[in-house]
Scaffold this motif. Sequence first.
Motif, short mmCIF file in Angstrom:
data_model
loop_
_atom_site.label_atom_id
_atom_site.label_comp_id
_atom_site.label_asym_id
_atom_site.label_seq_id
_atom_site.Cartn_x
_atom_site.Cartn_y
_atom_site.Cartn_z
N SER A 263 4.19 25.44 -37.24
CA SER A 263 4.42 26.18 -36.00
C SER A 263 4.19 25.33 -34.75
N VAL A 264 3.43 24.25 -34.87
CA VAL A 264 3.18 23.43 -33.67
C VAL A 264 4.14 22.24 -33.57
N CYS A 265 4.87 21.96 -34.62
CA CYS A 265 5.76 20.80 -34.61
C CYS A 265 7.02 21.12 -33.80
N PRO A 266 7.23 20.42 -32.68
CA PRO A 266 8.33 20.78 -31.78
C PRO A 266 9.71 20.39 -32.29
N THR A 267 9.79 19.54 -33.28
CA THR A 267 11.10 19.05 -33.71
C THR A 267 11.47 19.48 -35.13
N ALA B 184 10.09 18.48 -37.71
CA ALA B 184 9.87 17.39 -38.66
C ALA B 184 9.03 17.90 -39.83
N LEU B 185 8.11 18.78 -39.54
CA LEU B 185 7.36 19.50 -40.56
C LEU B 185 7.98 20.89 -40.66
N SER B 186 8.43 21.25 -41.82
CA SER B 186 9.10 22.54 -41.97
C SER B 186 8.79 23.13 -43.34
N GLN C 14 7.50 20.40 -46.01
CA GLN C 14 8.14 19.11 -46.20
C GLN C 14 8.16 18.37 -44.86
N PHE C 15 8.29 17.05 -44.93
CA PHE C 15 8.23 16.21 -43.74
C PHE C 15 9.49 15.37 -43.65
N ASP C 16 10.15 15.42 -42.49
CA ASP C 16 11.34 14.60 -42.25
C ASP C 16 10.97 13.53 -41.21
N LYS D 21 12.90 13.02 -37.94
CA LYS D 21 12.79 13.98 -36.85
C LYS D 21 11.47 13.84 -36.09
N CYS D 22 10.52 13.12 -36.65
CA CYS D 22 9.19 13.02 -36.04
C CYS D 22 9.23 12.15 -34.79
N ILE D 23 8.68 12.67 -33.69
CA ILE D 23 8.67 11.91 -32.43
C ILE D 23 7.28 11.36 -32.13
N GLY D 24 6.34 11.52 -33.05
CA GLY D 24 5.01 10.94 -32.85
C GLY D 24 4.18 11.62 -31.78
N CYS D 25 4.41 12.92 -31.54
CA CYS D 25 3.67 13.61 -30.48
C CYS D 25 2.23 13.92 -30.88
N GLU D 26 1.93 13.89 -32.17
CA GLU D 26 0.57 14.08 -32.70
C GLU D 26 0.05 15.51 -32.61
N LEU D 27 0.90 16.48 -32.27
CA LEU D 27 0.42 17.86 -32.16
C LEU D 27 -0.06 18.41 -33.50
N CYS D 28 0.47 17.85 -34.58
CA CYS D 28 0.11 18.36 -35.91
C CYS D 28 -1.26 17.85 -36.38
N ILE D 29 -1.73 16.77 -35.81
CA ILE D 29 -2.95 16.13 -36.32
C ILE D 29 -4.16 17.07 -36.24
S1 SF4 Z 1 3.77 14.07 -34.78
FE1 SF4 Z 1 4.78 15.75 -33.65
S2 SF4 Z 1 6.94 15.61 -34.28
FE2 SF4 Z 1 5.76 14.40 -35.76
S3 SF4 Z 1 5.36 15.82 -37.44
FE3 SF4 Z 1 3.58 15.92 -36.03
S4 SF4 Z 1 4.01 17.64 -34.64
FE4 SF4 Z 1 5.94 17.07 -35.67
#
Ligand code: SF4
Length: 135
Positions: free
Chosen positions: A93-97, A99-101, A110-112, A115-123
């Motif tokens: 729910s926090v992944c903006p793109t 990439a995690l779905s 799963q992780f693509d 699509k990951c932009i490296g925003c780190e919101l998932c960490i």
């Molecule tokens: S770093 Fe950002 S774009 Fe990449 S998987 Fe995490 S939330 Fe999604």
Amino acid sequence: MASEKLVLNFPRGIVREPVVYRLVKDYDLRVNIMRASISPDEAGHMVVEISGDKRKLEAGRKYIESVGVTWQPLSKDVHWRQDRCVHCTACVSVCPTSALSVKRPEMVVQFDEDKCIGCELCIPVCGYAAVEIQF
Ligand code: SF4
Ligand code: SF4
């Protein structure tokens, strides 16, 4: 000549701002779009490599900020540890793109990487250290 990789975060409503065009035309910068997730009337993200004269790079960053686009340096790669993931979906729910779905109907995460932009919101939302930053 200087070069840097940036994540540009476009708030909702200004994704139509011709940021890349202005950086090239008005600031004489080279812009290589590495990844982008932009939809009309939604917030968007773009990973770019910008190169050019150092002072023009600084001016370009100020222009980006002046139109309401925030940015952060892209210096890290995100790695998803499937072996640690318990598929709780908290990150999805926090992944903006996306990439995690969630893959349906199996309901597994799963992780693509593309699509990951490296925003780190998932960490911070992953309690199982299944998403890592690789330096
Ligand atoms: S770093 Fe950002 S774009 Fe990449 S998987 Fe995490 S939330 Fe999604
Ligand atoms: S928050 Fe962590 S454990 Fe939960 S689905 Fe995402 S990566 Fe897997």
